[in-house]
Write a protein that holds these residues in place. Structure first.
Motif, short mmCIF file in Angstrom:
data_model
loop_
_atom_site.label_atom_id
_atom_site.label_comp_id
_atom_site.label_asym_id
_atom_site.label_seq_id
_atom_site.Cartn_x
_atom_site.Cartn_y
_atom_site.Cartn_z
N ILE A 177 0.84 -1.19 0.00
CA ILE A 177 0.00 0.00 0.00
C ILE A 177 0.88 1.24 0.00
CG2 ILE A 177 -1.79 1.28 1.23
CD1 ILE A 177 -2.50 -1.43 2.59
N THR A 178 0.79 2.04 -1.05
CA THR A 178 1.60 3.25 -1.14
C THR A 178 0.92 4.40 -0.39
OG1 THR A 178 2.44 2.58 -3.30
CG2 THR A 178 2.67 4.91 -2.71
N LEU A 179 1.66 5.02 0.51
CA LEU A 179 1.11 6.11 1.33
C LEU A 179 1.51 7.49 0.83
CD1 LEU A 179 1.71 4.70 4.92
CD2 LEU A 179 -0.43 4.75 3.65
N THR A 180 2.73 7.62 0.33
CA THR A 180 3.21 8.93 -0.12
C THR A 180 3.87 8.79 -1.48
OG1 THR A 180 5.28 8.56 1.09
CG2 THR A 180 3.58 9.85 2.19
N MET A 201 4.35 14.22 1.79
CA MET A 201 5.13 14.22 3.03
C MET A 201 4.86 15.48 3.85
SD MET A 201 8.84 12.68 2.04
CE MET A 201 9.38 12.90 3.74
N ARG A 202 4.82 16.60 3.18
CA ARG A 202 4.57 17.86 3.87
C ARG A 202 3.19 17.85 4.53
NH1 ARG A 202 6.93 22.07 6.26
NH2 ARG A 202 8.52 21.99 4.62
N ARG A 203 2.20 17.32 3.81
CA ARG A 203 0.84 17.25 4.35
C ARG A 203 0.80 16.41 5.62
NH1 ARG A 203 -2.32 13.14 3.31
NH2 ARG A 203 -1.15 12.60 1.42
N TYR A 258 14.98 10.96 18.34
CA TYR A 258 15.66 10.47 17.14
C TYR A 258 14.89 10.80 15.86
CZ TYR A 258 17.87 7.96 20.92
OH TYR A 258 18.51 7.66 22.11
N GLY A 259 13.93 11.69 15.98
CA GLY A 259 13.21 12.14 14.81
C GLY A 259 11.86 11.48 14.60
N ILE A 260 11.19 11.93 13.55
CA ILE A 260 9.87 11.45 13.14
C ILE A 260 10.01 10.92 11.71
CG2 ILE A 260 7.47 12.11 12.70
CD1 ILE A 260 7.93 14.43 14.72
N TYR A 261 9.44 9.74 11.45
CA TYR A 261 9.63 9.07 10.15
C TYR A 261 8.26 8.81 9.52
CZ TYR A 261 14.30 8.58 11.98
OH TYR A 261 15.55 8.86 12.52
N ILE A 262 8.05 9.40 8.36
CA ILE A 262 6.77 9.30 7.67
C ILE A 262 6.71 8.03 6.83
CG2 ILE A 262 5.30 10.39 5.92
CD1 ILE A 262 6.48 13.08 6.82
N GLY A 263 5.59 7.32 6.92
CA GLY A 263 5.43 6.08 6.17
C GLY A 263 5.40 6.30 4.67
N HIS A 264 6.10 5.43 3.95
CA HIS A 264 6.09 5.48 2.49
C HIS A 264 5.22 4.37 1.92
CE1 HIS A 264 7.79 4.16 -1.48
NE2 HIS A 264 7.56 5.44 -1.73
N SER A 265 5.35 3.13 2.43
CA SER A 265 4.51 2.04 1.95
C SER A 265 4.27 1.04 3.07
CB SER A 265 5.13 1.33 0.75
OG SER A 265 6.34 0.67 1.12
N LEU A 266 3.03 0.53 3.15
CA LEU A 266 2.67 -0.53 4.08
C LEU A 266 2.75 -1.85 3.34
CD1 LEU A 266 -0.62 1.03 5.55
CD2 LEU A 266 1.72 1.45 6.29
N ASN A 267 3.35 -2.85 3.96
CA ASN A 267 3.52 -4.15 3.31
C ASN A 267 3.03 -5.24 4.26
OD1 ASN A 267 5.28 -3.27 0.83
ND2 ASN A 267 6.17 -2.26 2.61
N LEU A 268 2.03 -5.99 3.80
CA LEU A 268 1.36 -6.97 4.64
C LEU A 268 1.15 -8.28 3.90
CD1 LEU A 268 -0.58 -4.05 4.66
CD2 LEU A 268 -1.01 -5.03 6.91
N VAL A 282 6.73 -1.65 7.35
CA VAL A 282 6.43 -0.34 6.77
C VAL A 282 7.72 0.37 6.39
CG1 VAL A 282 5.24 1.84 7.12
CG2 VAL A 282 4.40 -0.23 8.26
N THR A 283 7.86 0.66 5.10
CA THR A 283 9.00 1.45 4.63
C THR A 283 8.73 2.92 4.94
OG1 THR A 283 9.38 -0.11 2.83
CG2 THR A 283 10.39 2.06 2.63
N VAL A 284 9.73 3.60 5.48
CA VAL A 284 9.56 5.01 5.84
C VAL A 284 10.57 5.88 5.11
CG1 VAL A 284 8.61 4.50 8.12
CG2 VAL A 284 11.09 4.77 7.85
N HIS A 285 10.28 7.16 5.09
CA HIS A 285 11.20 8.15 4.53
C HIS A 285 12.28 8.48 5.56
CE1 HIS A 285 8.76 9.33 0.97
NE2 HIS A 285 7.75 8.98 1.74
N ASP A 286 13.34 9.14 5.11
CA ASP A 286 14.30 9.71 6.05
C ASP A 286 13.55 10.58 7.05
OD1 ASP A 286 16.42 8.49 4.82
OD2 ASP A 286 17.23 10.31 3.89
N GLY A 287 14.08 10.65 8.27
CA GLY A 287 13.37 11.33 9.33
C GLY A 287 13.58 12.84 9.38
N PHE A 288 12.79 13.47 10.21
CA PHE A 288 12.92 14.90 10.46
C PHE A 288 12.58 15.18 11.91
CE2 PHE A 288 8.40 14.54 9.89
CZ PHE A 288 7.85 15.53 10.69
#
Length: 400
Positions: A45-48, A54-56, A215-225, A242-248
């Protein structure tokens, strides 16, 4: 699990935003659209898809909302808020059937503090005595050694997300992977199989402690189940990678009261990643971690969900008569709702706070029927678990 026996633990409502796209190799899922390259048996499942997405999501989880979520957001949508399966009353929660623990050969290595890498070099399954050929993923340490402190793994943290009209949170952990940005949690912390609704606005905060995001916040990129969790609500596959983006991290902006996003790099660089092991049998010494929060069925509330908690014990193999989980592993532990998705680690290295992921918190049980939870269970990790992990590890979120 037979199709007529499958039931779901919770009712979650609402629709998901049109910008979230579901892709799957499972033809039986009504919302699924086949996508070239996804192996059979896996739903992705693609999230971003863009920096705007990501900004949203980042702006949705503003410092103010995160602060509010610490106390007001319900935990673990896959179970009732009191932590019991929705299909069973709190006073008569199903008791797992008779369990046969395997030999504790592997547990000895963990108990003596032997390093994870050395312990996993043993090629004999603890339960069967047979050679184990299942793939093994070794844990990794953070690039900044200062991130390791005490015996609590900073890989473990909270995930926050939205399903329908509600925000929720669960527990989760970073896992070693080739993309260096991978999180493991429970399937019900990423997808509501009853309504066919995936989570959105999904973020991971490793090392979460009393609301801090060190250690930052990491936004989900894709859910894999696993497709059987998505298409059939089979809790024998209640896990997600869950694959995530680099953190901020949020830092004060140039004007009073404003905030700006500051990049912190990849998840694994910052906190490291737990290893992964499948087909290891029972009778293993395991450490379960999570952020329990909800009360026991009797109303007592020993946890507040703000601090990482752990349970240690030997795993047992169980067959649960609820038919929600026909095969799994269990551990004596009083965790309540909120711990869902937290990792079960075997061959734990106390010095480096890493081990091998061998399960995730899925259910809480009142085995003694005293209106207090005394056992937790996890899906049994098998070859198909590794297949979902491996696919997720190949997904690369765009670098910021």
């Amino acid at each position: 699990m037979s199709s007529r026996a499958r039931r779901i633990t919770a009712t979650l409502g609402g629709l998901v935003a049109a910008c979230v796209t579901l892709t799957s190799a499972f033809a039986g899922s009504a919302a699924a659209t086949p996508m070239d390259g996804v192996p059979n048996g896996i739903t992705s499942i693609t999230l971003t898809r863009s920096s705007a997405d990501m900004r949203r999501i980042a702006e949705y989880w503003s410092p103010a909302r995160l602060k509010q979520a610490m106390d007001n957001v319900p935990a673990s949508p896959g179970m009732k808020n009191d932590g019991s399966p929705a299909s069973a009353s709190p006073t008569s929660a199903a008791t797992p059937g008779s369990a046969t623990a395997g030999t504790a050969t592997a547990a000895a290595a963990s108990a003596t503090g032997e390093s994870a890498a050395t312990a996993m070099a043993v090629e004999t399954d603890a339960a069967t005595g047979k050679k184990n050929s299942a793939p093994v993923v070794k844990p990794t340490l953070p690039k900044k050694r200062a991130a390791i402190s005490g015996n609590s793994p900073v890989t473990v943290g909270k995930v926050f997300f939205r399903i329908g009209a509600k925000d929720y949170w669960c527990s989760a952990s970073s896992v070693a992977s080739s993309n260096r940005n991978l999180v493991a949690t429970a399937g019900h912390c990423a997808y509501d199989a009853k309504t066919g609704s995936q989570a959105e606005y999904w973020i991971f905060i490793p090392g979460y402690d009393k609301g801090n995001t060190p250690y930052g916040i990491y936004i989900g990129h894709s859910l894999n189940l696993h497709e059987d969790f998505v298409g059939r609500g089979d809790y024998d596959y209640d896990y997600a990678f869950v694959t995530v983006h680099d953190g901020f991290r949020w830092k004060p902006g140039k004007t009073s009261g404003s905030y700006e996003m500051e990049s912190v790099g990849s998840l694994e660089d910052n906190v490291g990643g737990q290893g992964l092991a499948t087909n290891r049998g029972a009778g293993l010494s395991a450490l379960a971690f999570g952020y329990p929060a909800a009360p026991h069925p009797d109303g007592s509330r020993p946890y507040n969900g703000q601090q990482l908690k752990s349970c240690r014990g030997l795993t047992i193999k169980v067959k649960a008569p609820t038919r929600l989980v026909e095969q799994g592993v269990a551990l004596a532990c009083p965790f309540t709702n909120g711990a869902s998705g937290g990792p079960w680690l075997i061959f734990y290295d106390n010095k480096n706070s890493v081990g091998y992921l061998n399960g995730v918190n899925s259910f809480a049980w009142d085995v003694n029927t005293d209106r207090k939870y005394d056992r937790i269970s996890s899906p049994y990790f098998i070859a198909s678990t590794y297949a979902v992990y491996h696919w997720a590890a190949t997904q690369q979120a765009p670098r910021s």
